[in-house]
Design an enzyme around this catalytic site. Structure first.
Site, PDB file in Angstrom:
ATOM      1  N   ASN A  80      30.696  34.905  40.958  1.00 24.21           N
ATOM      2  CA  ASN A  80      31.665  35.986  40.888  1.00 24.21           C
ATOM      3  C   ASN A  80      30.970  37.275  41.320  1.00 24.21           C
ATOM      4  OD1 ASN A  80      30.338  35.620  38.314  1.00 24.21           O
ATOM      5  ND2 ASN A  80      31.877  36.845  37.289  1.00 24.21           N
ATOM      6  N   GLU A 138      31.717  41.293  41.313  1.00 23.71           N
ATOM      7  CA  GLU A 138      32.578  42.360  40.800  1.00 23.71           C
ATOM      8  C   GLU A 138      32.530  43.591  41.686  1.00 23.71           C
ATOM      9  OE1 GLU A 138      32.426  41.199  36.086  1.00 23.71           O
ATOM     10  OE2 GLU A 138      31.320  42.961  36.742  1.00 23.71           O
ATOM     11  N   ASN A 139      33.500  44.458  41.447  1.00 22.28           N
ATOM     12  CA  ASN A 139      33.616  45.703  42.182  1.00 22.28           C
ATOM     13  C   ASN A 139      34.116  46.759  41.206  1.00 22.28           C
ATOM     14  OD1 ASN A 139      35.129  47.730  43.979  1.00 22.28           O
ATOM     15  ND2 ASN A 139      34.055  46.441  45.472  1.00 22.28           N
ATOM     16  N   ALA A 140      33.692  48.003  41.404  1.00 17.92           N
ATOM     17  CA  ALA A 140      34.148  49.093  40.532  1.00 17.92           C
ATOM     18  C   ALA A 140      35.670  49.200  40.556  1.00 17.92           C
ATOM     19  CB  ALA A 140      33.511  50.411  40.945  1.00 17.92           C
ATOM     20  N   SER A 141      36.279  48.841  41.662  1.00 21.10           N
ATOM     21  CA  SER A 141      37.730  48.722  41.740  1.00 21.10           C
ATOM     22  C   SER A 141      38.043  47.267  41.377  1.00 21.10           C
ATOM     23  CB  SER A 141      38.209  49.049  43.155  1.00 21.10           C
ATOM     24  OG  SER A 141      39.593  48.846  43.252  1.00 21.10           O
ATOM     25  N   GLU A 199      34.661  30.547  42.099  1.00 18.92           N
ATOM     26  CA  GLU A 199      35.328  29.420  42.738  1.00 18.92           C
ATOM     27  C   GLU A 199      35.807  29.799  44.131  1.00 18.92           C
ATOM     28  OE1 GLU A 199      35.744  30.802  39.754  1.00 18.92           O
ATOM     29  OE2 GLU A 199      36.822  29.467  38.402  1.00 18.92           O
ATOM     30  N   CYS A 214      40.717  30.969  36.771  1.00 16.40           N
ATOM     31  CA  CYS A 214      41.917  31.814  36.715  1.00 16.40           C
ATOM     32  C   CYS A 214      43.016  31.225  37.596  1.00 16.40           C
ATOM     33  CB  CYS A 214      41.575  33.245  37.161  1.00 16.40           C
ATOM     34  SG  CYS A 214      41.346  33.435  38.941  1.00 16.40           S
ATOM     35  N   CYS A 232      42.375  31.269  41.467  1.00 18.87           N
ATOM     36  CA  CYS A 232      41.455  30.211  41.888  1.00 18.87           C
ATOM     37  C   CYS A 232      42.150  28.853  41.881  1.00 18.87           C
ATOM     38  CB  CYS A 232      40.225  30.187  40.996  1.00 18.87           C
ATOM     39  SG  CYS A 232      39.141  31.603  41.275  1.00 18.87           S
TER      40      CYS A 232
END
Length: 132
Positions: free
Chosen positions: A43, A45-48, A56, A87, A90
């Site tokens: 995974n 992540e992004n600040a947004s 996945e 989720c 996915c």
């Protein structure tokens, strides 16, 4: 089909590569193409937050970008007491590229394992067969 130890090890090893500075919730995946090629996913992540990508889908997108379209197994690992569950987004990607019977192995900490299938994760899928 039971997951091979190599696939499990790759999914678990991917946990250390996850980019999770916000949630601190790493997820790792190992996708097995029909020809045996292995794709790790993490995974990212992004600040947004809406731009975050799951492990996945990372594995699937890597494989698909290299021309793979058929898959035989997916292993997903997380640092969770019970086996981690993918989720909805996915699950829909899995339904797009996998047979309903394709095995999916879900891993939690301490060797906790759940074996299921794509159909078991997403019954009544929306597929190209729904278009008239």
């Amino acid at each position: 089909m039971k997951a091979e130890q190599e696939w499990i090890d790759l999914a678990i090893a991917a946990l250390d590569q996850a980019y999770v500075p916000y949630s601190h919730f790493p997820v790792g995946a190992c996708l097995v193409a029909a020809d045996g090629t292995l794709y790790q996913g993490i995974n990212i992540e992004n600040a947004s937050y809406g731009l975050t990508n799951c492990a996945e889908r990372t594995a699937f997108f890597k494989a698909i970008s290299e021309g793979k379209r058929q898959f035989k197994h997916l292993v997903i690992a997380g640092h969770t007491p019970e086996p981690i569950s993918p989720c909805g987004a996915c699950r829909q990607v899995m339904a797009e590229f996998c047979t309903p019977e394709m095995p999916v192995t879900l891993l939690g900490d301490n060797g906790v394992v759940k074996e299921t299938t794509v159909e078991g994760l997403l019954p009544y899928t929306f597929t190209n067969k729904d278009f008239h």
